[in-house]
Design a protein around this motif. Structure first.
Motif, short mmCIF file in Angstrom:
data_model
loop_
_atom_site.label_atom_id
_atom_site.label_comp_id
_atom_site.label_asym_id
_atom_site.label_seq_id
_atom_site.Cartn_x
_atom_site.Cartn_y
_atom_site.Cartn_z
N HIS A 58 -62.35 -69.11 -25.28
CA HIS A 58 -62.00 -70.34 -25.97
C HIS A 58 -63.26 -71.04 -26.49
O HIS A 58 -64.37 -70.77 -26.02
CB HIS A 58 -61.18 -71.23 -25.04
N PRO A 59 -63.11 -71.92 -27.47
CA PRO A 59 -64.27 -72.52 -28.14
C PRO A 59 -65.31 -73.14 -27.22
O PRO A 59 -66.51 -73.05 -27.48
CB PRO A 59 -63.66 -73.58 -29.05
N GLU A 60 -64.86 -73.74 -26.14
CA GLU A 60 -65.81 -74.37 -25.21
C GLU A 60 -66.59 -73.35 -24.39
O GLU A 60 -67.56 -73.69 -23.72
CB GLU A 60 -65.09 -75.37 -24.29
N ASP A 61 -66.19 -72.09 -24.47
CA ASP A 61 -66.82 -71.05 -23.66
C ASP A 61 -67.68 -70.07 -24.44
O ASP A 61 -68.11 -69.05 -23.91
CB ASP A 61 -65.75 -70.27 -22.89
N PHE A 62 -67.92 -70.34 -25.74
CA PHE A 62 -68.81 -69.47 -26.50
C PHE A 62 -69.67 -70.25 -27.47
O PHE A 62 -69.37 -71.40 -27.80
CB PHE A 62 -68.03 -68.37 -27.24
N GLU A 63 -70.75 -69.62 -27.89
CA GLU A 63 -71.66 -70.18 -28.89
C GLU A 63 -71.87 -69.18 -30.01
O GLU A 63 -71.90 -67.97 -29.77
CB GLU A 63 -73.02 -70.52 -28.26
N VAL A 64 -72.03 -69.69 -31.21
CA VAL A 64 -72.40 -68.85 -32.34
C VAL A 64 -73.93 -68.83 -32.37
O VAL A 64 -74.57 -69.84 -32.63
CB VAL A 64 -71.83 -69.40 -33.66
N ASP A 65 -74.51 -67.68 -32.04
CA ASP A 65 -75.97 -67.55 -31.98
C ASP A 65 -76.58 -67.39 -33.38
O ASP A 65 -77.64 -67.94 -33.66
CB ASP A 65 -76.36 -66.34 -31.13
N GLU A 66 -75.92 -66.61 -34.20
CA GLU A 66 -76.38 -66.36 -35.56
C GLU A 66 -75.16 -66.12 -36.43
O GLU A 66 -74.10 -65.77 -35.93
CB GLU A 66 -77.25 -65.09 -35.62
#
Length: 100
Positions: free
Chosen positions: A40-48
């Motif tokens: 879910h959105p709160e559990d990932f980051e867009v690194d690049e």
């Protein structure tokens, strides 16, 4: 961020840098079928992220996201320039919004 000439070049390089899972975009999360998880959105980051423009048609335009989750899973998500964004919930739109 690096510059890549093609989507496949970017995918191959990012895979060699540990982004080995294939993510699919869903309304309220990203999913990885190979390991049967939802992130879910709160559990990932867009690194690049990288934009690619099709030579023959704007239908070939896409964005490649290199994503890492809080639990250490790293993978790639390809989106056709927001084609699916109308199906996303608000949290997913906000998470990916600045990239479109």
């Amino acid at each position: 961020m690096k510059n890549y000439d093609t989507l496949s070049e970017a995918i191959n390089d990012l895979i060699s840098n540990g982004y080995t899972y294939d993510f699919n975009l869903h309304q309220d999360c990203i999913r990885c079928a190979s390991i049967s998880i939802e992130i879910h959105p709160e559990d990932f980051e867009v690194d690049e992220f990288y934009r690619f423009e099709g030579m023959s048609s704007t239908d070939d335009n896409s964005i490649l996201y290199a994503i890492s989750s809080k639990n250490g899973i790293k993978g790639l998500l390809v989106d056709a320039y927001g084609v699916y964004s109308e199906n996303l919930n608000e949290k997913m739109i906000q998470k990916l919004k600045m990239k479109h």
